[in-house]
Design a protein around this motif. Structure first.
Motif, mmCIF file in Angstrom:
data_model
loop_
_atom_site.group_PDB
_atom_site.id
_atom_site.type_symbol
_atom_site.label_atom_id
_atom_site.label_comp_id
_atom_site.label_asym_id
_atom_site.label_seq_id
_atom_site.Cartn_x
_atom_site.Cartn_y
_atom_site.Cartn_z
ATOM 1 N N HIS A 106 -47.401 62.412 68.721
ATOM 2 C CA HIS A 106 -47.757 63.600 67.951
ATOM 3 C C HIS A 106 -47.994 64.783 68.892
ATOM 4 N N HIS A 110 -45.878 68.658 69.637
ATOM 5 C CA HIS A 110 -46.403 70.011 69.869
ATOM 6 C C HIS A 110 -45.808 70.599 71.152
ATOM 7 N N LEU A 193 -54.765 73.289 65.952
ATOM 8 C CA LEU A 193 -54.667 72.479 67.164
ATOM 9 C C LEU A 193 -54.155 73.393 68.272
ATOM 10 N N CYS A 203 -52.843 71.988 62.171
ATOM 11 C CA CYS A 203 -52.435 70.578 62.197
ATOM 12 C C CYS A 203 -53.649 69.706 61.938
ATOM 13 N N HIS A 207 -54.358 63.585 67.993
ATOM 14 C CA HIS A 207 -53.714 63.945 69.258
ATOM 15 C C HIS A 207 -54.504 63.371 70.419
HETATM 16 ZN ZN LIG Z 1 -50.534 67.953 65.473
#
Ligand SMILES: [Zn+2]
Length: 240
Positions: A106, A110, A193, A203, A207
């Motif tokens: 995840h 990003h 995030l 988000c 993470h």
């Molecule tokens: Zn995220």
């Protein structure tokens, strides 16, 4: 409403909780570390254990279909729920290696967003791979993206979240990168995030705390899904 412990601390792999409902959707707890399928990220698996020694496998986690704000811990089909009832105290424990994989992938998606300045129109994050669809028609270079991700991982950038108001989000529409996942409205606040100096967007997922923890992630494939969609698939280097 299930208290969502994973939103504040994604490194929590277990918690104690009390069962508040059991129905066809699954087991609902008053609080949980289990992330429900959403935002492209797969739901957690794991176990619920009672003090009396009963153990229930959780095959998947979903937002409850008919109890808004509640999270359903979904047992495998035909599972025996003896020992589990409303009011029972349990230890909820997620499958940590599977979740660690979700968190690494995840966070890597990003990093991809930081490297590819185009809107996202699809996303899927599992323990075995992640894929991100970009709304664009320019070609993408697989090796250049792998090198770019490795550089951001090496930078060891802090990853953190904070909550902003809906008004603040409306004042900064450039924050919204995803065309397919709109931030949840009506709660008064939105989770954003931030990867220091690289990416900032709404988000709700889980993470890692620093890009160094993403480790060896590589671009395994780039596909042209349509005239305006380029799909980037990520894998772990030791599985590629
Ligand atoms: Zn995220």
């Amino acid at each position: 409403m299930t208290e969502e412990l994973f939103r504040e601390d994604a490194s929590l792999f277990e918690c104690t909780a009390t069962i508040v409902a059991i129905d066809e959707a699954g087991v609902v707890l008053d609080r949980t570390v289990f992330y429900p399928l959403g935002g492209g990220q797969a739901g957690d698996a794991g176990t619920l254990a009672t003090e009396g020694g009963a153990l229930l496998q959780v095959a998947d986690t979903r937002k409850h279909p008919s109890r808004p704000g509640d999270i359903a811990h979904v047992p495998p089909a035909g599972a025996f729920l003896g020992g589990f009832a409303v009011g029972t105290k349990v230890v909820a424990r997620i499958d940590a290696p599977r979740r660690r994989a979700h968190m690494r992938f995840h966070t890597a998606t990003h990093l991809l967003c930081a490297l590819v300045p185009h809107p996202v129109d699809g996303c899927s994050i599992t323990a075995g791979y992640a894929r991100l669809d970009f709304h664009m028609n320019e070609p993408l270079d697989k090796d250049a993206l792998t090198v770019g991700i490795a550089r951001l991982v090496r930078d060891a950038r802090p990853v953190s979240h904070r909550w902003i108001s809906e008004a603040e989000l409306d004042a900064n529409p450039q924050l919204v990168r995803s065309m397919s996942v709109t931030p949840p409205r009506g709660l008064g606040r939105i989770r954003v995030l931030e990867i220091e100096g690289a990416d900032l967007q709404p988000c709700g997922g889980t993470h890692v705390a620093n890009t160094a923890e993403v480790g060896a992630v590589v671009v395994t494939k780039i596909e042209k899904k349509s005239a305006m969609t380029r799909r980037v698939v990520l894998g772990f280097a030791d599985q590629a």
